[in-house]
Scaffold this motif. Structure first.
Motif, PDB file in Angstrom:
ATOM      1  N   ALA A  20      16.107  45.378  50.077  1.00  0.00           N
ATOM      2  CA  ALA A  20      16.558  44.050  49.682  1.00  0.00           C
ATOM      3  C   ALA A  20      16.155  43.760  48.243  1.00  0.00           C
ATOM      4  N   ALA A  21      14.930  44.137  47.923  1.00  0.00           N
ATOM      5  CA  ALA A  21      14.432  43.823  46.587  1.00  0.00           C
ATOM      6  C   ALA A  21      15.179  44.629  45.524  1.00  0.00           C
ATOM      7  N   SER A  22      15.553  45.861  45.878  1.00  0.00           N
ATOM      8  CA  SER A  22      16.077  46.723  44.832  1.00  0.00           C
ATOM      9  C   SER A  22      17.558  46.490  44.528  1.00  0.00           C
ATOM     10  N   THR A  23      18.333  45.818  45.407  1.00  0.00           N
ATOM     11  CA  THR A  23      19.766  45.692  45.114  1.00  0.00           C
ATOM     12  C   THR A  23      20.219  44.263  44.854  1.00  0.00           C
ATOM     13  N   ASP A  24      19.296  43.372  44.634  1.00  0.00           N
ATOM     14  CA  ASP A  24      19.681  42.028  44.181  1.00  0.00           C
ATOM     15  C   ASP A  24      20.790  41.387  44.999  1.00  0.00           C
ATOM     16  N   ILE A  25      20.733  41.432  46.302  1.00  0.00           N
ATOM     17  CA  ILE A  25      21.756  40.747  47.092  1.00  0.00           C
ATOM     18  C   ILE A  25      21.385  39.278  47.183  1.00  0.00           C
ATOM     19  N   ASP A  26      22.281  38.422  46.746  1.00  0.00           N
ATOM     20  CA  ASP A  26      22.049  36.990  46.848  1.00  0.00           C
ATOM     21  C   ASP A  26      22.834  36.449  48.025  1.00  0.00           C
ATOM     22  N   LEU A  27      22.091  36.215  49.108  1.00  0.00           N
ATOM     23  CA  LEU A  27      22.775  35.833  50.341  1.00  0.00           C
ATOM     24  C   LEU A  27      23.383  34.439  50.276  1.00  0.00           C
ATOM     25  N   THR A  28      23.046  33.687  49.226  1.00  0.00           N
ATOM     26  CA  THR A  28      23.596  32.332  49.139  1.00  0.00           C
ATOM     27  C   THR A  28      24.949  32.299  48.437  1.00  0.00           C
ATOM     28  N   LEU A  29      25.337  33.434  47.841  1.00  0.00           N
ATOM     29  CA  LEU A  29      26.632  33.450  47.145  1.00  0.00           C
ATOM     30  C   LEU A  29      27.786  33.362  48.140  1.00  0.00           C
ATOM     31  N   PRO A  30      28.886  32.658  47.754  1.00  0.00           N
ATOM     32  CA  PRO A  30      30.066  32.669  48.630  1.00  0.00           C
ATOM     33  C   PRO A  30      30.676  34.076  48.646  1.00  0.00           C
ATOM     34  N   GLU A  31      31.369  34.422  49.711  1.00  0.00           N
ATOM     35  CA  GLU A  31      31.923  35.776  49.785  1.00  0.00           C
ATOM     36  C   GLU A  31      33.116  35.922  48.840  1.00  0.00           C
ATOM     37  N   GLU A  32      33.451  37.168  48.583  1.00  0.00           N
ATOM     38  CA  GLU A  32      34.615  37.454  47.738  1.00  0.00           C
ATOM     39  C   GLU A  32      35.849  36.852  48.395  1.00  0.00           C
ATOM     40  N   PRO A  33      36.742  36.226  47.592  1.00  0.00           N
ATOM     41  CA  PRO A  33      37.937  35.649  48.217  1.00  0.00           C
ATOM     42  C   PRO A  33      38.822  36.747  48.805  1.00  0.00           C
ATOM     43  N   HIS A  34      39.438  36.455  49.943  1.00  0.00           N
ATOM     44  CA  HIS A  34      40.390  37.414  50.506  1.00  0.00           C
ATOM     45  C   HIS A  34      41.630  37.414  49.645  1.00  0.00           C
ATOM     46  N   ARG A  35      42.145  38.586  49.296  1.00  0.00           N
ATOM     47  CA  ARG A  35      43.384  38.620  48.520  1.00  0.00           C
ATOM     48  C   ARG A  35      44.554  38.421  49.462  1.00  0.00           C
ATOM     49  N   LEU A  36      45.364  37.393  49.145  1.00  0.00           N
ATOM     50  CA  LEU A  36      46.571  37.181  49.938  1.00  0.00           C
ATOM     51  C   LEU A  36      47.678  38.026  49.353  1.00  0.00           C
ATOM     52  N   GLY A  37      48.520  38.537  50.201  1.00  0.00           N
ATOM     53  CA  GLY A  37      49.666  39.273  49.696  1.00  0.00           C
ATOM     54  C   GLY A  37      50.714  38.311  49.170  1.00  0.00           C
ATOM     55  N   SER A  38      51.855  38.832  48.768  1.00  0.00           N
ATOM     56  CA  SER A  38      52.940  37.947  48.349  1.00  0.00           C
ATOM     57  C   SER A  38      54.185  38.305  49.154  1.00  0.00           C
ATOM     58  N   ARG A  39      55.075  37.322  49.259  1.00  0.00           N
ATOM     59  CA  ARG A  39      56.307  37.613  49.984  1.00  0.00           C
ATOM     60  C   ARG A  39      57.169  38.564  49.185  1.00  0.00           C
ATOM     61  N   HIS A  40      57.895  39.398  49.907  1.00  0.00           N
ATOM     62  CA  HIS A  40      58.840  40.286  49.242  1.00  0.00           C
ATOM     63  C   HIS A  40      59.960  39.427  48.640  1.00  0.00           C
ATOM     64  N   PRO A  41      60.398  39.748  47.405  1.00  0.00           N
ATOM     65  CA  PRO A  41      61.423  38.914  46.769  1.00  0.00           C
ATOM     66  C   PRO A  41      62.686  38.764  47.619  1.00  0.00           C
ATOM     67  N   ILE A  42      63.015  39.802  48.372  1.00  0.00           N
ATOM     68  CA  ILE A  42      64.199  39.707  49.240  1.00  0.00           C
ATOM     69  C   ILE A  42      63.972  38.626  50.305  1.00  0.00           C
ATOM     70  N   SER A  43      62.740  38.567  50.829  1.00  0.00           N
ATOM     71  CA  SER A  43      62.427  37.541  51.828  1.00  0.00           C
ATOM     72  C   SER A  43      62.442  36.156  51.205  1.00  0.00           C
ATOM     73  N   VAL A  44      61.911  36.049  49.995  1.00  0.00           N
ATOM     74  CA  VAL A  44      61.881  34.741  49.324  1.00  0.00           C
ATOM     75  C   VAL A  44      63.299  34.205  49.188  1.00  0.00           C
ATOM     76  N   VAL A  45      64.203  35.043  48.669  1.00  0.00           N
ATOM     77  CA  VAL A  45      65.574  34.595  48.434  1.00  0.00           C
ATOM     78  C   VAL A  45      66.316  34.389  49.758  1.00  0.00           C
ATOM     79  N   ARG A  46      66.087  35.290  50.712  1.00  0.00           N
ATOM     80  CA  ARG A  46      66.721  35.105  52.019  1.00  0.00           C
ATOM     81  C   ARG A  46      66.336  33.759  52.622  1.00  0.00           C
ATOM     82  N   ASN A  47      65.024  33.437  52.557  1.00  0.00           N
ATOM     83  CA  ASN A  47      64.577  32.167  53.123  1.00  0.00           C
ATOM     84  C   ASN A  47      65.211  30.974  52.423  1.00  0.00           C
TER      85      ASN A  47
END
Ligand code: PHE
Length: 331
Positions: free
Chosen positions: A74-101
């Motif tokens: 714990a001491a050697s890798t500087d983990i800060d347990l109070t930090l918020p987690e990395e944001p989940h990356r959201l995907g994007s809609r396929h352009p064909i789906s966007v236009v179809r919708n």
């Protein structure tokens, strides 16, 4: 043994060195077990017992100091347990789906319902019912993938097959749009692919006229491309509509002044349409004396390419995230 008992690690690193020396894959314990095969059979049992005792001692000593390791890590890798987690990356809609919708939602607001059907079709629904009997030359307009083991089956070349199914169901009036994937045996290039996506529409009721068709499509175009977009109809031919037309919109890129997209004509073709041929109504069990209807069909890829100025159709199916990431998020 004495060395083990004398072992007094002060840090996690000491402990790790101990582990490597005694318990590691190249450590003393392993090596001693390796000697086993040189011990004569009658002494193997005795030797084994001594070895196991030794191994146990080494392991006990290790666990005794294991707390060092935890704190150390714990001491050697500087983990800060109070930090918020990395944001989940959201995907994007396929352009064909966007236009179809977008296309779907415009027609939904006009009262059209969505209808879907199978991608593997039979000859009747894809061709014959649509006034394209076998050997009709117009079948060549759509290079078809047939299914070799079943002479009657094919991959649908348009979603008009779904319209046939709706007409056959016998419920009138009909007001549907049919989005879906279709297949044609074309050489793959920047402008053609062996599959693409369509939205076709069908409206059948008493007294439906070409004026209704025009007004519906004009409304659609203004909603999708903006209020100032103009349309024009050119006479055309489809076996399943009479009269038939192709509809152009004023070029969105140059506004009519001339560019490569509209090949300096100011107009871009976006769909085919027409009044449902009386023969088609008849084939599907609808009385052509009582009912009339209009139909239209457009390729989603084409409209998407216009919308986003995409120059190569192949980008849609290559799954290159550098391309896909540029479109609207998934939510
Ligand atoms: N089914 C035609 C095609 O795929 C499009 C179309 C639909 C034309 C309805 C006219 C009426 O090319």
């Amino acid at each position: 043994k004495q060395e083990i008992l004398a072992f007094e690690p002060a840090t996690a690193a000491d402990l790790e060195q101990y582990r490597i020396k005694f318990l590691g894959t190249k450590g003393i314990v392993k090596a001693m077990f390796g000697e086993m095969k040189q011990v004569p059979n009658e002494r193997k049992k005795e030797f084994g017992q001594v070895l196991n005792g030794f191994k146990q001692l080494a392991e006990e000593r290790y666990t005794q100091f294991e707390h060092l390791k935890e704190n150390g890590a714990a001491a050697s890798t500087d983990i800060d347990l109070t930090l918020p987690e990395e944001p989940h990356r959201l995907g994007s809609r396929h352009p064909i789906s966007v236009v179809r919708n977008k296309i779907i939602s415009i027609f939904e607001r006009l009262g059209f319902a969505i209808a879907e059907g199978p991608e593997i079709e039979d000859d009747w629904h894809n061709f014959t019912a649509l006034n394209l009997p076998e050997n009709h030359p117009a079948r060549d307009m759509q290079d078809t993938f047939y299914i070799s083991k079943h002479p009657d089956w094919l991959l649908r070349t348009h979603t008009s097959s779904v319209q046939v199914r709706a007409m056959e169901s016998g419920k009138l009036p009909i007001r549907i749009i049919c989005p879906g994937r279709v297949y044609r045996n074309e050489t793959i290039s920047a402008r053609a692919h062996c599959f693409f996506h369509q939205v076709e529409g069908l409206y059948i009721d008493e007294n439906v006229s070409f004026a209704d068709l025009k007004q519906t499509l004009y409304h659609f175009v203004k909603e999708l491309f903006g209020d100032t977009t103009r349309i024009r109809f050119r006479p055309s031919y489809f076996p399943f509509t009479e009269p038939s037309a192709e509809m152009d919109i004023s070029c969105q890129i140059c506004g009519g002044s001339g560019c490569n997209v509209c090949k300096h004509t100011g107009w871009v073709e976006i769909l085919g349409c027409g009044m449902v041929h009386p023969k088609v109504l008849e084939n599907c069990g609808i009385d052509p004396e009582k009912y009339t209807g209009f139909a239209f069909g457009m390729g989603i890829e084409r409209i998407t390419m216009l919308n986003y100025q995409i120059k190569d159709l192949r980008l849609f199916s290559e799954n290159d995230t550098r391309f896909l990431e540029q479109f609207e998020g998934a939510l």
